[in-house]
Design a protein around this motif. Structure first.
Motif, mmCIF file in Angstrom:
data_model
loop_
_atom_site.group_PDB
_atom_site.id
_atom_site.type_symbol
_atom_site.label_atom_id
_atom_site.label_comp_id
_atom_site.label_asym_id
_atom_site.label_seq_id
_atom_site.Cartn_x
_atom_site.Cartn_y
_atom_site.Cartn_z
ATOM 1 N N MET A 129 64.231 47.805 -33.341
ATOM 2 C CA MET A 129 65.560 47.078 -33.741
ATOM 3 C C MET A 129 65.486 46.630 -35.277
ATOM 4 O O MET A 129 64.526 46.204 -35.810
ATOM 5 C CB MET A 129 65.639 45.744 -32.980
ATOM 6 C CG MET A 129 66.780 44.818 -33.286
ATOM 7 S SD MET A 129 66.559 43.168 -32.505
ATOM 8 C CE MET A 129 66.740 42.128 -34.014
ATOM 9 N N THR A 130 66.613 46.736 -35.721
ATOM 10 C CA THR A 130 66.729 46.606 -37.123
ATOM 11 C C THR A 130 66.964 44.968 -37.275
ATOM 12 O O THR A 130 67.552 44.242 -36.473
ATOM 13 C CB THR A 130 67.960 47.440 -37.768
ATOM 14 O OG1 THR A 130 69.174 46.952 -37.429
ATOM 15 C CG2 THR A 130 67.526 48.697 -37.698
ATOM 16 N N ARG A 184 75.788 41.993 -28.974
ATOM 17 C CA ARG A 184 74.652 42.154 -27.833
ATOM 18 C C ARG A 184 73.780 42.948 -28.188
ATOM 19 O O ARG A 184 73.617 44.151 -28.567
ATOM 20 C CB ARG A 184 74.958 42.517 -26.537
ATOM 21 C CG ARG A 184 76.052 41.843 -25.854
ATOM 22 C CD ARG A 184 76.355 42.023 -24.339
ATOM 23 N NE ARG A 184 75.821 41.459 -23.375
ATOM 24 C CZ ARG A 184 75.541 40.198 -23.048
ATOM 25 N NH1 ARG A 184 75.739 39.262 -24.161
ATOM 26 N NH2 ARG A 184 75.155 39.578 -21.788
ATOM 27 N N ILE A 185 72.394 42.333 -28.076
ATOM 28 C CA ILE A 185 70.884 42.926 -28.301
ATOM 29 C C ILE A 185 70.365 42.820 -27.180
ATOM 30 O O ILE A 185 70.179 41.921 -26.422
ATOM 31 C CB ILE A 185 70.477 41.924 -29.497
ATOM 32 C CG1 ILE A 185 70.921 41.791 -30.712
ATOM 33 C CG2 ILE A 185 69.080 42.279 -29.629
ATOM 34 C CD1 ILE A 185 70.539 40.879 -31.735
ATOM 35 N N GLU A 186 69.758 44.278 -27.036
ATOM 36 C CA GLU A 186 68.714 44.397 -25.874
ATOM 37 C C GLU A 186 67.197 43.834 -26.416
ATOM 38 O O GLU A 186 66.556 44.718 -27.164
ATOM 39 C CB GLU A 186 68.773 45.621 -25.502
ATOM 40 C CG GLU A 186 70.065 46.405 -25.109
ATOM 41 C CD GLU A 186 70.517 45.523 -23.737
ATOM 42 O OE1 GLU A 186 69.432 45.021 -23.018
ATOM 43 O OE2 GLU A 186 71.700 45.250 -23.603
ATOM 44 N N ALA A 187 66.840 42.719 -26.225
ATOM 45 C CA ALA A 187 65.683 41.944 -26.541
ATOM 46 C C ALA A 187 65.287 40.954 -25.686
ATOM 47 O O ALA A 187 66.247 40.221 -25.179
ATOM 48 C CB ALA A 187 65.692 41.631 -28.114
ATOM 49 N N ASP A 198 69.486 34.164 -24.543
ATOM 50 C CA ASP A 198 69.284 32.987 -24.181
ATOM 51 C C ASP A 198 68.530 32.282 -25.401
ATOM 52 O O ASP A 198 67.405 32.800 -25.774
ATOM 53 C CB ASP A 198 68.818 32.529 -22.935
ATOM 54 C CG ASP A 198 69.237 31.108 -22.585
ATOM 55 O OD1 ASP A 198 68.710 30.189 -23.567
ATOM 56 O OD2 ASP A 198 69.563 30.846 -21.343
ATOM 57 N N ASP A 199 69.093 31.096 -25.884
ATOM 58 C CA ASP A 199 68.081 30.533 -27.087
ATOM 59 C C ASP A 199 66.808 29.991 -26.533
ATOM 60 O O ASP A 199 66.068 29.575 -27.516
ATOM 61 C CB ASP A 199 68.905 29.561 -27.940
ATOM 62 C CG ASP A 199 69.717 28.513 -27.012
ATOM 63 O OD1 ASP A 199 69.508 28.394 -25.826
ATOM 64 O OD2 ASP A 199 70.436 27.465 -27.696
ATOM 65 N N LYS A 200 66.666 29.750 -25.455
ATOM 66 C CA LYS A 200 65.470 29.331 -24.977
ATOM 67 C C LYS A 200 64.267 30.547 -25.077
ATOM 68 O O LYS A 200 63.021 30.349 -24.967
ATOM 69 C CB LYS A 200 65.347 28.974 -23.551
ATOM 70 C CG LYS A 200 65.397 30.020 -22.495
ATOM 71 C CD LYS A 200 65.468 29.501 -20.977
ATOM 72 C CE LYS A 200 65.670 30.808 -19.992
ATOM 73 N NZ LYS A 200 65.776 30.137 -18.649
ATOM 74 N N HIS A 201 64.613 31.464 -25.426
ATOM 75 C CA HIS A 201 63.876 32.636 -25.924
ATOM 76 C C HIS A 201 63.758 32.943 -27.286
ATOM 77 O O HIS A 201 63.474 34.077 -27.733
ATOM 78 C CB HIS A 201 64.306 34.033 -25.079
ATOM 79 C CG HIS A 201 64.203 33.931 -23.464
ATOM 80 N ND1 HIS A 201 63.165 33.803 -22.837
ATOM 81 C CD2 HIS A 201 65.188 33.937 -22.838
ATOM 82 C CE1 HIS A 201 63.449 33.633 -21.551
ATOM 83 N NE2 HIS A 201 64.464 33.620 -21.348
ATOM 84 N N TRP A 202 64.226 32.044 -28.058
ATOM 85 C CA TRP A 202 64.129 32.022 -29.628
ATOM 86 C C TRP A 202 62.842 31.643 -30.282
ATOM 87 O O TRP A 202 62.501 30.444 -29.726
ATOM 88 C CB TRP A 202 65.321 31.547 -30.077
ATOM 89 C CG TRP A 202 66.580 32.350 -29.841
ATOM 90 C CD1 TRP A 202 66.831 33.448 -29.028
ATOM 91 C CD2 TRP A 202 67.772 32.183 -30.316
ATOM 92 N NE1 TRP A 202 68.214 33.768 -28.946
ATOM 93 C CE2 TRP A 202 68.873 33.030 -29.708
ATOM 94 C CE3 TRP A 202 68.400 31.146 -31.279
ATOM 95 C CZ2 TRP A 202 70.069 33.069 -30.195
ATOM 96 C CZ3 TRP A 202 69.620 30.945 -31.295
ATOM 97 C CH2 TRP A 202 70.424 32.091 -30.927
ATOM 98 N N ARG A 207 65.553 38.842 -35.922
ATOM 99 C CA ARG A 207 64.540 40.072 -35.674
ATOM 100 C C ARG A 207 63.926 39.805 -34.164
ATOM 101 O O ARG A 207 64.101 38.979 -33.489
ATOM 102 C CB ARG A 207 63.331 39.922 -36.705
ATOM 103 C CG ARG A 207 63.818 40.315 -38.071
ATOM 104 C CD ARG A 207 62.757 40.050 -38.778
ATOM 105 N NE ARG A 207 62.458 38.432 -39.191
ATOM 106 C CZ ARG A 207 61.414 38.143 -39.677
ATOM 107 N NH1 ARG A 207 60.300 38.873 -39.762
ATOM 108 N NH2 ARG A 207 61.056 36.719 -39.777
ATOM 109 N N ASP A 208 63.628 41.032 -33.743
ATOM 110 C CA ASP A 208 62.927 41.140 -32.387
ATOM 111 C C ASP A 208 61.576 40.270 -32.546
ATOM 112 O O ASP A 208 60.751 40.494 -33.516
ATOM 113 C CB ASP A 208 62.672 42.498 -32.195
ATOM 114 C CG ASP A 208 62.176 42.777 -30.619
ATOM 115 O OD1 ASP A 208 61.725 41.824 -30.069
ATOM 116 O OD2 ASP A 208 62.654 43.617 -29.989
#
Length: 120
Positions: free
Chosen positions: A1-2, A48-51, A91-95, A114-115
């Motif tokens: 991911m960029t 949408r980001i696949e992460a 979900d922002d709980k995964h940030w 960023r990933d």
């Protein structure tokens, strides 16, 4: 991911944890800021980001030279980050967040996404 670089609007004073106002006015301010950040991010190419996890570096560039506490800036930004989460689909709980307060003046928030797996 960029890496994704975004510039979001400065959070309104109504969203400050120190603001004292009617719950209805606060609710309208939160909803408006969430929508503004979501639309601004979309206009800048966010989608949408696949992460599974993301790392966000959030740089607050205040509108003036007044003292702005970093913790209050981050609290004011909560609705905006929710709008960004809506657009990114993570979900922002995964940030993981790295908040920074800039010495420059401008009245906006720079967000670098960023990933998180690549940050470690």
């Amino acid at each position: 991911m960029t890496t994704l670089q975004l510039t979001l609007p400065w959070p309104p004073k109504e969203l400050s944890p120190n603001a004292r106002q009617h719950w209805g006015a606060l609710s309208r301010a939160k909803k408006a800021y969430r929508a503004a950040c979501a639309w601004t991010a979309k206009e800048q190419g966010a989608k949408r980001i696949e992460a599974e996890r993301l790392h966000l570096t959030i740089t607050f560039v205040p509108p003036n030279r007044r003292a702005h506490d970093l913790d209050n800036c981050l609290a004011r930004m909560k609705s905006g980050l929710d709008g960004l989460a809506d657009v990114l689909g993570v979900d922002d709980k995964h940030w993981q967040l790295t908040p920074i307060k800039s010495d420059e003046v401008g009245g906006f928030v720079r967000v670098e996404v960023r990933d998180a797996l690549r940050v470690l």
